[in-house]
Design a protein around this motif. Structure first.
Motif, PDB file in Angstrom:
ATOM      1  N   LEU A  13       0.806  -1.185   0.170  1.00  0.00           N
ATOM      2  CA  LEU A  13       0.152  -0.065   0.041  1.00  0.00           C
ATOM      3  C   LEU A  13       0.882   1.111  -0.024  1.00  0.00           C
ATOM      4  CD1 LEU A  13      -2.804  -0.875   2.557  1.00  0.00           C
ATOM      5  CD2 LEU A  13      -2.735  -0.857  -0.044  1.00  0.00           C
ATOM      6  N   ASP A  14       1.774   1.317   0.782  1.00  0.00           N
ATOM      7  CA  ASP A  14       2.827   2.433   0.675  1.00  0.00           C
ATOM      8  C   ASP A  14       3.619   2.582  -0.709  1.00  0.00           C
ATOM      9  OD1 ASP A  14       4.289   1.487   3.932  1.00  0.00           O
ATOM     10  OD2 ASP A  14       2.608   2.508   3.329  1.00  0.00           O
ATOM     11  N   GLU A  63       0.989   4.386  -2.563  1.00  0.00           N
ATOM     12  CA  GLU A  63       1.205   5.874  -2.109  1.00  0.00           C
ATOM     13  C   GLU A  63       2.321   6.572  -2.938  1.00  0.00           C
ATOM     14  OE1 GLU A  63      -1.090   5.951   2.138  1.00  0.00           O
ATOM     15  OE2 GLU A  63       1.273   6.008   1.956  1.00  0.00           O
ATOM     16  N   LEU A  84      -3.903   8.111  -2.768  1.00  0.00           N
ATOM     17  CA  LEU A  84      -4.779   7.027  -2.386  1.00  0.00           C
ATOM     18  C   LEU A  84      -5.870   7.700  -1.760  1.00  0.00           C
ATOM     19  CD1 LEU A  84      -3.041   3.821  -0.718  1.00  0.00           C
ATOM     20  CD2 LEU A  84      -4.325   4.115  -2.819  1.00  0.00           C
ATOM     21  N   LEU A  85      -6.879   7.776  -2.514  1.00  0.00           N
ATOM     22  CA  LEU A  85      -8.207   8.533  -2.015  1.00  0.00           C
ATOM     23  C   LEU A  85      -8.860   7.699  -0.974  1.00  0.00           C
ATOM     24  CD1 LEU A  85      -9.421   9.696  -5.539  1.00  0.00           C
ATOM     25  CD2 LEU A  85      -7.944  10.899  -3.903  1.00  0.00           C
ATOM     26  N   GLU A  86      -8.878   6.225  -1.225  1.00  0.00           N
ATOM     27  CA  GLU A  86      -9.697   5.570  -0.197  1.00  0.00           C
ATOM     28  C   GLU A  86      -8.787   4.111  -0.234  1.00  0.00           C
ATOM     29  OE1 GLU A  86     -13.430   3.351  -1.491  1.00  0.00           O
ATOM     30  OE2 GLU A  86     -13.419   5.437  -1.927  1.00  0.00           O
ATOM     31  N   VAL A  87      -8.941   3.545   0.936  1.00  0.00           N
ATOM     32  CA  VAL A  87      -8.444   2.087   1.061  1.00  0.00           C
ATOM     33  C   VAL A  87      -9.483   1.481   2.200  1.00  0.00           C
ATOM     34  CG1 VAL A  87      -6.848   0.490   2.005  1.00  0.00           C
ATOM     35  CG2 VAL A  87      -6.116   2.662   0.994  1.00  0.00           C
ATOM     36  N   GLU A  88     -10.125   0.315   1.382  1.00  0.00           N
ATOM     37  CA  GLU A  88     -11.020  -0.470   2.162  1.00  0.00           C
ATOM     38  C   GLU A  88     -10.589  -1.826   2.524  1.00  0.00           C
ATOM     39  OE1 GLU A  88     -15.040  -2.731   1.607  1.00  0.00           O
ATOM     40  OE2 GLU A  88     -14.751  -1.146   0.071  1.00  0.00           O
ATOM     41  N   VAL A  89     -10.467  -2.274   3.481  1.00  0.00           N
ATOM     42  CA  VAL A  89     -10.149  -3.524   3.875  1.00  0.00           C
ATOM     43  C   VAL A  89     -11.258  -4.650   3.754  1.00  0.00           C
ATOM     44  CG1 VAL A  89      -9.052  -4.856   5.669  1.00  0.00           C
ATOM     45  CG2 VAL A  89      -8.643  -2.485   5.551  1.00  0.00           C
ATOM     46  N   THR A 131     -12.406  -8.148   4.846  1.00  0.00           N
ATOM     47  CA  THR A 131     -12.214  -8.968   5.730  1.00  0.00           C
ATOM     48  C   THR A 131     -13.008 -10.231   5.457  1.00  0.00           C
ATOM     49  OG1 THR A 131     -13.976  -7.719   7.142  1.00  0.00           O
ATOM     50  CG2 THR A 131     -11.934  -7.370   7.326  1.00  0.00           C
ATOM     51  N   SER A 132     -13.670 -10.495   4.254  1.00  0.00           N
ATOM     52  CA  SER A 132     -14.458 -11.637   4.099  1.00  0.00           C
ATOM     53  C   SER A 132     -13.820 -12.961   4.155  1.00  0.00           C
ATOM     54  CB  SER A 132     -15.085 -11.449   2.756  1.00  0.00           C
ATOM     55  OG  SER A 132     -14.191 -11.438   1.755  1.00  0.00           O
ATOM     56  N   THR A 184      -9.074  -2.879  -1.179  1.00  0.00           N
ATOM     57  CA  THR A 184      -9.669  -2.289  -2.232  1.00  0.00           C
ATOM     58  C   THR A 184      -9.115  -0.695  -2.188  1.00  0.00           C
ATOM     59  OG1 THR A 184     -11.571  -3.775  -2.496  1.00  0.00           O
ATOM     60  CG2 THR A 184     -11.694  -1.642  -3.875  1.00  0.00           C
ATOM     61  N   ARG A 197      -8.359   3.225  -3.981  1.00  0.00           N
ATOM     62  CA  ARG A 197      -8.809   4.047  -4.758  1.00  0.00           C
ATOM     63  C   ARG A 197      -7.917   4.997  -5.314  1.00  0.00           C
ATOM     64  NH1 ARG A 197     -14.229   6.023  -6.657  1.00  0.00           N
ATOM     65  NH2 ARG A 197     -14.131   8.152  -7.080  1.00  0.00           N
ATOM     66  N   LYS A 242      -2.202   9.104   6.548  1.00  0.00           N
ATOM     67  CA  LYS A 242      -2.666   7.794   6.371  1.00  0.00           C
ATOM     68  C   LYS A 242      -2.034   6.900   7.369  1.00  0.00           C
ATOM     69  CE  LYS A 242      -3.473   8.770   1.501  1.00  0.00           C
ATOM     70  NZ  LYS A 242      -3.010   9.146   0.391  1.00  0.00           N
ATOM     71  N   TRP A 289     -10.258   5.630   4.788  1.00  0.00           N
ATOM     72  CA  TRP A 289     -10.495   6.878   5.017  1.00  0.00           C
ATOM     73  C   TRP A 289     -11.046   7.600   3.538  1.00  0.00           C
ATOM     74  CZ3 TRP A 289      -5.552   4.893   4.965  1.00  0.00           C
ATOM     75  CH2 TRP A 289      -4.839   5.020   3.897  1.00  0.00           C
ATOM     76  N   VAL A 341     -11.506  11.241   1.479  1.00  0.00           N
ATOM     77  CA  VAL A 341     -10.888  12.545   1.572  1.00  0.00           C
ATOM     78  C   VAL A 341     -11.841  13.515   1.236  1.00  0.00           C
ATOM     79  CG1 VAL A 341      -8.946  14.153   0.279  1.00  0.00           C
ATOM     80  CG2 VAL A 341      -8.358  11.589   0.783  1.00  0.00           C
TER      81      VAL A 341
END
Lengths: 250, 127
Positions: free
Chosen positions: A174-175, A178, A183-188, A190-191, A209, A211, B91, B102, B104
């Motif tokens: 993820l870094d 970046e 990274l506008l959004e990170v969704e985890v 967990t399924s 996921t 964005r 972040k 998050w 933005v």
């Protein structure tokens, strides 16, 4: 077009925030080392930036963003609260009041007035890094939308469960993302998380996921996952991340 | 029963924007103005999701996330951080505090709706 009630809410809130801002600056004038006063000023500018950006009052959002840069320097003690700084912040507050009045009455304040005020403040922000990279442009911001060759991507990334055993950390990937864009959004996801009793602490179960907004080519995004190559790099990479070109914000 | 969401924001404008975006999807929205108020409200509200601003008086959003992560019955509640700061430091700090994700600001209302729906779906799938 902003609904009337929302616009009125904005003007009310902005008026309260500007009062906070001014009172905080006057407190700073009396006690230049007051952390509380500085926080009050900073929070007022920050909240006003958020609300104005949300409603598409871009002149207010940009100018408060600039003020934040200056205020961050005060916070970090890279700049001291001088007579000049106090006087500048009070003038800035007057300009913000005019901008908010303009927002209420639907007439613009000359762009030069804002540009001049920013130019006058730059003596205090020189060498400073802005508080953050500009966020996602609001839909109603044609200048940015036109200029932006930026594309939004959705990167779905479900690491193989032995990623940690291969000495890799999904958070590091993820870094890497970046470093390619914002990274506008990170969704985890967990399924795939098993019951606690079945969980192996050395395996990864999370997917992500993301964005991502970037002007860089797709290959740069894919390169982030090259590191996971291993025995069958190509297959692994395909397995690792799914790239979807997202619609823009326009 | 519609999912209960706790929205923590000191800006009335922002709270209204979140409400406008999410209300049509039928969520049961509860609002608080800072982290301290939110923390006090969590046992009675028992939210399925928390959406919080970062920069607030009394208790900031990241302190709130950390506090939630120590509340035995609520520590796994997803928390989305709503922030104007898109920098790496922010972040990393959000991730370290235990935020789920998050968004933005300024946010696209549809994007917020999608993220909320996905997070709640992921939560439902786990149960």
């Amino acid at each position: 077009m902003i609904p009337d009630d929302l616009q009125q809410l904005f003007v009310e809130e902005a008026t309260d925030l500007l009062r906070d801002f001014e009172e905080g600056v006057l407190e700073l004038e009396q006690a230049s080392d007051s952390v509380e006063a500085l926080n009050r000023v900073f929070r007022a500018a920050h909240t006003l930036k958020g609300a104005s950006g949300m409603l598409g009052f871009t002149d207010i959002a940009r100018f408060t963003h600039f003020l934040e840069t200056l205020l961050l320097r005060l916070r970090k003690r890279e700049l001291t609260v001088s007579v000049g700084v106090v006087e500048y912040l009070l003038r800035a507050s007057d300009l913000l009041r005019r901008l908010v009045d303009g927002a209420r009455e639907g007439r613009a304040v000359p762009a030069d007035d804002v540009a001049d005020m920013e130019a006058a403040g730059r003596v205090y922000t020189r060498g400073a890094t802005p508080p953050d990279a500009p966020g996602a442009a609001p839909a109603a911001e044609p200048a940015l939308a036109e200029a932006g060759r930026e594309t939004h991507y959705v990167v779905r990334f479900h690491p193989p469960d032995d990623l940690l055993l291969r000495g890799l950390d999904p958070l590091r990937l993820l870094d890497a993302l970046e470093s390619v864009g914002t990274l506008l959004e990170v969704e985890v996801d967990t399924s795939r998380l098993p019951a606690l009793a079945d969980m192996d602490p050395e395996r990864t179960y999370f997917g992500f996921t993301c964005r991502l907004a970037t002007a860089r080519p797709v290959a740069s995004i894919e390169a982030c996952f090259d590191v996971v190559g291993g025995r069958d790099g190509a297959r692994d990479r395909g397995h690792l991340a799914e790239l979807v070109v997202d619609r823009g914000l326009g | 029963m519609s999912a209960r969401i706790l929205v923590v924001e000191d800006s009335r404008v922002m709270r209204q924007m979140v409400r406008t975006a999410l209300e049509p999807d039928g969520y049961d929205l509860h609002e608080r103005e800072d982290g301290r108020q939110a923390l006090d409200a969590i046992p009675s509200v028992a939210p399925a999701l928390v959406i919080t601003d970062v920069n607030m008086p009394e208790m900031d959003g990241l302190s709130l996330v950390r506090a939630i992560r120590t509340l035995a019955p609520f520590r796994f509640v997803p928390v989305l951080v709503l922030t104007t700061e898109s920098g790496d430091d922010m972040k990393r700090a959000g991730r370290a505090a235990g935020a789920t994700g998050w968004i933005v600001k300024p946010f696209d209302p549809n994007q917020l709706r999608e993220v909320v729906a996905r997070v709640l779906r992921a939560r439902a799938a786990r149960r």
